[in-house]
Design a protein around this motif. Sequence first.
Motif, PDB file in Angstrom:
ATOM      1  N   ALA A  44      -4.704   0.962 -10.255  1.00  0.00           N
ATOM      2  CA  ALA A  44      -5.363   1.645 -11.371  1.00  0.00           C
ATOM      3  C   ALA A  44      -6.067   3.076 -11.033  1.00  0.00           C
ATOM      4  CB  ALA A  44      -6.307   0.673 -11.807  1.00  0.00           C
ATOM      5  N   TYR A  45      -6.750   3.236 -10.146  1.00  0.00           N
ATOM      6  CA  TYR A  45      -7.072   4.250  -9.599  1.00  0.00           C
ATOM      7  C   TYR A  45      -6.470   5.399  -9.485  1.00  0.00           C
ATOM      8  CZ  TYR A  45     -12.552   4.686  -9.500  1.00  0.00           C
ATOM      9  OH  TYR A  45     -13.558   4.847  -9.886  1.00  0.00           O
ATOM     10  N   VAL A  46      -5.540   4.996  -8.613  1.00  0.00           N
ATOM     11  CA  VAL A  46      -4.382   6.207  -8.352  1.00  0.00           C
ATOM     12  C   VAL A  46      -3.510   6.714  -9.718  1.00  0.00           C
ATOM     13  CG1 VAL A  46      -2.022   6.467  -7.391  1.00  0.00           C
ATOM     14  CG2 VAL A  46      -3.748   5.426  -6.159  1.00  0.00           C
ATOM     15  N   ALA A  47      -3.469   5.604 -10.714  1.00  0.00           N
ATOM     16  CA  ALA A  47      -2.879   6.265 -11.743  1.00  0.00           C
ATOM     17  C   ALA A  47      -3.851   7.132 -12.667  1.00  0.00           C
ATOM     18  CB  ALA A  47      -2.377   5.006 -12.799  1.00  0.00           C
ATOM     19  N   ASN A 104       0.794  -1.253   0.051  1.00  0.00           N
ATOM     20  CA  ASN A 104       0.127  -0.109  -0.029  1.00  0.00           C
ATOM     21  C   ASN A 104       0.800   1.235  -0.062  1.00  0.00           C
ATOM     22  OD1 ASN A 104      -2.887  -1.273   0.676  1.00  0.00           O
ATOM     23  ND2 ASN A 104      -1.672  -2.292   1.917  1.00  0.00           N
ATOM     24  N   LEU A 105       2.179   1.074  -0.363  1.00  0.00           N
ATOM     25  CA  LEU A 105       2.936   2.379  -0.348  1.00  0.00           C
ATOM     26  C   LEU A 105       2.563   3.405  -1.272  1.00  0.00           C
ATOM     27  CD1 LEU A 105       5.624   3.531   1.086  1.00  0.00           C
ATOM     28  CD2 LEU A 105       7.074   2.312  -0.993  1.00  0.00           C
ATOM     29  N   HIS A 106       2.033   3.095  -2.740  1.00  0.00           N
ATOM     30  CA  HIS A 106       1.558   3.897  -3.329  1.00  0.00           C
ATOM     31  C   HIS A 106       0.430   4.876  -2.931  1.00  0.00           C
ATOM     32  CE1 HIS A 106      -1.415   0.586  -3.656  1.00  0.00           C
ATOM     33  NE2 HIS A 106      -2.206   1.457  -4.100  1.00  0.00           N
ATOM     34  N   ALA A 107      -0.539   4.349  -2.007  1.00  0.00           N
ATOM     35  CA  ALA A 107      -1.487   4.962  -1.355  1.00  0.00           C
ATOM     36  C   ALA A 107      -1.115   6.071  -0.528  1.00  0.00           C
ATOM     37  CB  ALA A 107      -2.453   4.046  -0.609  1.00  0.00           C
ATOM     38  N   PHE A 165      -8.969   9.503 -17.081  1.00  0.00           N
ATOM     39  CA  PHE A 165      -9.712   8.805 -15.821  1.00  0.00           C
ATOM     40  C   PHE A 165     -10.634   7.882 -16.232  1.00  0.00           C
ATOM     41  CE2 PHE A 165     -13.135   9.550 -12.482  1.00  0.00           C
ATOM     42  CZ  PHE A 165     -12.304   9.115 -11.597  1.00  0.00           C
ATOM     43  N   SER A 166     -11.390   7.866 -17.139  1.00  0.00           N
ATOM     44  CA  SER A 166     -12.374   7.046 -17.511  1.00  0.00           C
ATOM     45  C   SER A 166     -11.712   5.821 -17.986  1.00  0.00           C
ATOM     46  CB  SER A 166     -13.172   7.531 -18.866  1.00  0.00           C
ATOM     47  OG  SER A 166     -12.443   7.851 -19.997  1.00  0.00           O
ATOM     48  N   VAL A 167     -10.633   6.002 -18.656  1.00  0.00           N
ATOM     49  CA  VAL A 167      -9.826   4.441 -18.961  1.00  0.00           C
ATOM     50  C   VAL A 167      -9.493   3.690 -17.907  1.00  0.00           C
ATOM     51  CG1 VAL A 167      -7.965   3.448 -20.484  1.00  0.00           C
ATOM     52  CG2 VAL A 167      -9.297   5.373 -21.222  1.00  0.00           C
ATOM     53  N   CYS A 168      -8.797   4.711 -16.932  1.00  0.00           N
ATOM     54  CA  CYS A 168      -8.023   3.837 -15.748  1.00  0.00           C
ATOM     55  C   CYS A 168      -9.339   3.388 -14.692  1.00  0.00           C
ATOM     56  CB  CYS A 168      -7.380   5.148 -14.892  1.00  0.00           C
ATOM     57  SG  CYS A 168      -5.706   5.161 -15.781  1.00  0.00           S
ATOM     58  N   LEU A 182      -7.966  16.731  -2.437  1.00  0.00           N
ATOM     59  CA  LEU A 182      -7.731  16.427  -0.892  1.00  0.00           C
ATOM     60  C   LEU A 182      -9.019  15.063  -0.664  1.00  0.00           C
ATOM     61  CD1 LEU A 182      -7.858  19.647   1.050  1.00  0.00           C
ATOM     62  CD2 LEU A 182      -5.876  18.400   0.562  1.00  0.00           C
ATOM     63  N   ASP A 183     -10.040  15.381  -1.364  1.00  0.00           N
ATOM     64  CA  ASP A 183     -11.208  14.107  -1.150  1.00  0.00           C
ATOM     65  C   ASP A 183     -10.437  13.000  -1.893  1.00  0.00           C
ATOM     66  OD1 ASP A 183     -13.360  12.726  -0.614  1.00  0.00           O
ATOM     67  OD2 ASP A 183     -14.520  13.901  -2.047  1.00  0.00           O
ATOM     68  N   ALA A 184     -10.017  12.801  -2.989  1.00  0.00           N
ATOM     69  CA  ALA A 184      -9.242  11.994  -3.681  1.00  0.00           C
ATOM     70  C   ALA A 184      -8.073  11.522  -2.704  1.00  0.00           C
ATOM     71  CB  ALA A 184      -8.782  12.231  -4.993  1.00  0.00           C
ATOM     72  N   GLY A 185      -7.175  11.931  -2.172  1.00  0.00           N
ATOM     73  CA  GLY A 185      -6.233  11.534  -1.171  1.00  0.00           C
ATOM     74  C   GLY A 185      -6.835  10.888  -0.005  1.00  0.00           C
ATOM     75  N   VAL A 186      -7.874  11.416   0.789  1.00  0.00           N
ATOM     76  CA  VAL A 186      -8.722  10.876   1.907  1.00  0.00           C
ATOM     77  C   VAL A 186      -9.159   9.371   1.400  1.00  0.00           C
ATOM     78  CG1 VAL A 186     -10.563  10.938   3.337  1.00  0.00           C
ATOM     79  CG2 VAL A 186      -9.072  12.901   2.803  1.00  0.00           C
ATOM     80  N   TRP A 187      -9.930   9.549   0.204  1.00  0.00           N
ATOM     81  CA  TRP A 187     -10.338   8.123  -0.252  1.00  0.00           C
ATOM     82  C   TRP A 187      -9.464   7.241  -0.642  1.00  0.00           C
ATOM     83  CZ3 TRP A 187     -10.726   6.519  -5.884  1.00  0.00           C
ATOM     84  CH2 TRP A 187     -11.064   5.399  -5.919  1.00  0.00           C
TER      85      TRP A 187
END
Length: 291
Positions: free
Chosen positions: A234-237, A46-49, A212-215, A90-95
């Motif tokens: 995939a979502y992070v990318a 989970n390092l990428h997160a 965003f849609s492809v990932c 920020l919301d994306a980071g929290v999620w």
Amino acid sequence: MFAVPTGERLTIQFFNASDQSVSAIEQSEVWIGNRTGIYRMILLENLHAGIFAVFALLLGIIAIFSGIYMRSAWSRQMCQGLRSLGYFILDAGVWILTDSKLLLLFTQKTGVAELISFLAFFTLGIPLLEFTKKMMPGREKLFGMFQALFAAQCVVYCVNYMTGIVPLTVVLVTEHLLMAVTIGFVLYAGFSRMRQRKNKKIMRIMIGYIVFSVCSATAFLFFYQGNTTQYSIAYVAGILGFVFFLADAACISIYEQIRENANVMLYAKMAYTDMMTGLRNRAAFIEDSSR
């Protein structure tokens, strides 16, 4: 996490499990091993997160601070767009952070982390559409309608969290479909506008939505296959690419605002200055005389 006595037999039992919790139990994992080794495994997977959460925190604060601090120099629309972009990041980071297992290293409150994760996920579309409205004026009613749907979906999740009326999977599938429809409408609106007039800013937004849609589609496939690690990556990318192109669009708007401010200052100077001699002209003489 708890210690298992050496040489003892371990039995795990679940009592009074509802249909919804049984589904969650069937998808859960059990790790047995050295505590340090398990901590290292969780950290590496989970390092990428964690890296993305730090990046989102810094970039989100910069965007929000810029939108607040530059209110006197930039247009209201530009400042509101920057703040909305900051809230989305920020919301994306929290999620991403709460959706990972990193918090297991510090707390056993997995239920609280899951609740925060779902709330952050269900509200992602609201600041994102607010930013899109500021960058693509003229479609406020359409984007506002989708914002209301995302807010309603968040309320449905909260009510279902307390009551358990429908399986969580149904709520998630509905959210995924809403995201897909929203992205489709944004792309349609953007490309329709670009047919009328080419615009670099809108082009960057469209490219961001496409990435965003492809990932997201790739992440959905991993999610429904039960591969949570690849789903998160995939979502992070996708969000990183998305944020890059949205920030590029915001930079284009900032550049346009700076150039417009410079033109206004130049025109104000030209109104009272003879450009050949550099001396104050007749208009300046009349104004000084009237004062």
